[in-house]
Design a protein around this motif. Structure first.
Motif, PDB file in Angstrom:
ATOM      1  N   GLU A   7       0.845  -1.189   0.000  1.00  0.00           N
ATOM      2  CA  GLU A   7       0.000   0.000   0.000  1.00  0.00           C
ATOM      3  C   GLU A   7       0.881   1.239   0.000  1.00  0.00           C
ATOM      4  OE1 GLU A   7      -3.623   0.013   2.594  1.00  0.00           O
ATOM      5  OE2 GLU A   7      -2.539  -1.574   3.614  1.00  0.00           O
ATOM      6  N   SER A   9       1.665   4.787   1.071  1.00  0.00           N
ATOM      7  CA  SER A   9       1.234   5.473   2.291  1.00  0.00           C
ATOM      8  C   SER A   9       0.841   6.929   2.041  1.00  0.00           C
ATOM      9  CB  SER A   9       2.352   5.414   3.336  1.00  0.00           C
ATOM     10  OG  SER A   9       2.729   4.093   3.598  1.00  0.00           O
ATOM     11  N   TYR A  10       0.014   7.165   1.035  1.00  0.00           N
ATOM     12  CA  TYR A  10      -0.453   8.521   0.741  1.00  0.00           C
ATOM     13  C   TYR A  10      -1.959   8.506   0.564  1.00  0.00           C
ATOM     14  CZ  TYR A  10       4.401   9.971  -0.178  1.00  0.00           C
ATOM     15  OH  TYR A  10       5.731  10.252  -0.070  1.00  0.00           O
ATOM     16  N   PRO A  34       2.341  -1.135   4.353  1.00  0.00           N
ATOM     17  CA  PRO A  34       2.303   0.251   3.875  1.00  0.00           C
ATOM     18  C   PRO A  34       3.710   0.831   3.773  1.00  0.00           C
ATOM     19  CG  PRO A  34       1.706   0.162   6.201  1.00  0.00           C
ATOM     20  CD  PRO A  34       1.988  -1.256   5.776  1.00  0.00           C
ATOM     21  N   GLN A  35       4.021   1.461   2.646  1.00  0.00           N
ATOM     22  CA  GLN A  35       5.328   2.077   2.428  1.00  0.00           C
ATOM     23  C   GLN A  35       5.172   3.287   1.513  1.00  0.00           C
ATOM     24  OE1 GLN A  35       7.478  -1.285   0.714  1.00  0.00           O
ATOM     25  NE2 GLN A  35       8.388  -1.802   2.680  1.00  0.00           N
TER      26      GLN A  35
END
Length: 281
Positions: A7, A9-10, A34-35
């Motif tokens: 995912e 992360s924004y 998430p990254q």
């Protein structure tokens, strides 16, 4: 079999993930990581992540390893609202200046280079830094920020700074949308876990559709609690973004790849965008 799902992360990609049936996916052995885009791109390339939203540029570097899922992207036509060049001088005067580039992205970094070199014929010095507008502009004439970093910076920027939306610049010079993120799957994962990829795909499509049907309102309520800002900003922000990946979005992305290759930012041309058609059946 299981899937590691990446995912970005924004907030800009959140409509694709907000209504995912995570419990169902987890019951099939799926996990989520998430990254920021640059981290997720590296994880996909290294095989630590099986499928997820990645930078469009990362797909171009891995066309032999990745296939894209249809009808899913983060694209923009006249503005994206979260990818900004902040500059001490007008963009027409940036030749010979120095620009700090965010370390969080690949697509936007190379888009800026394409815009400045092809459309403005600028020669610019670049420095890659961690995203912080104050530190970046301490040492440089301009800086590029993306995602939530860019949004927060735009809310507090000094009035004397010039601010440019990269999607607007791209659209102004090409008349085409820009696709910043795509949803990619590693080819060997399709071979071993096509049913799980199909399950994830249907959930992503459902999330996109539900987000639209609800006009992003439950999601915006959560975002306001996390990031603040005005509700009117977030309403306009999500209405401006495009989550399709139709022929027009693909045309814009193909032109971006062509220009990036011509300028030496891609080692090989992208002859075709590979989309997994079988997932639709």
């Amino acid at each position: 079999m299981s899937l590691v799902i990446g995912e970005i992360s924004y907030t800009n990609i959140l409509p694709l993930y907000y209504y995912l049936d995570r419990e169902l996916l987890k019951s099939h052995g799926c996990s989520f990581t998430p990254q920021v885009p640059s981290e997720l791109n590296a994880s996909m390339s290294a095989g630590r992540v099986d499928v997820g939203g990645i930078s469009s540029f990362a797909y171009a570097e891995n066309t032999s390893q990745f296939t894209l899922l249809p009808d899913l992207s983060v694209s923009a036509y006249e503005k994206v609202g979260s990818i900004f060049l902040f500059s001490k001088v007008p963009i027409e005067q940036l030749s010979g200046k120095s620009i700090a580039l965010t370390s969080s992205s690949a697509t936007s970094v190379h888009l800026l280079k394409v815009i400045l070199e092809r459309f403005y014929q600028h020669e610019v010095q670049y420095e890659t830094m961690k995203p912080s507008m104050d530190r970046m502009l301490d040492q440089n004439d301009a800086c590029l920020l993306i995602g939530d970093d860019a949004i927060l910076a735009s809310w507090r920027k000094a009035e004397k700074l010039y601010q440019y939306d990269l999607a607007s610049l791209w659209y102004k010079h090409t008349g085409l949308p820009m696709t910043f993120a795509v949803v990619a799957v590693r080819n060997e994962v399709i071979d071993r876990s096509s049913h799980l990829v199909g399950l994830l795909y249907r959930s992503l499509i459902q999330s996109k559709q539900l987000s639209r049907q609800k006009q992003f309102q439950p999601m915006i309520k959560d975002i306001l609690q996390t990031y603040g800002g005005r509700k009117s900003f977030w309403d306009e922000y999500f209405q401006e973004l495009c989550y399709e990946f139709s022929e027009n979005e693909q045309r814009g992305l193909t032109l971006y790849y062509q220009l990036a290759y011509e300028l030496g930012y891609l080692q090989k041309p992208v002859d075709a965008i590979q989309i997994w058609k079988a997932v639709e059946s």
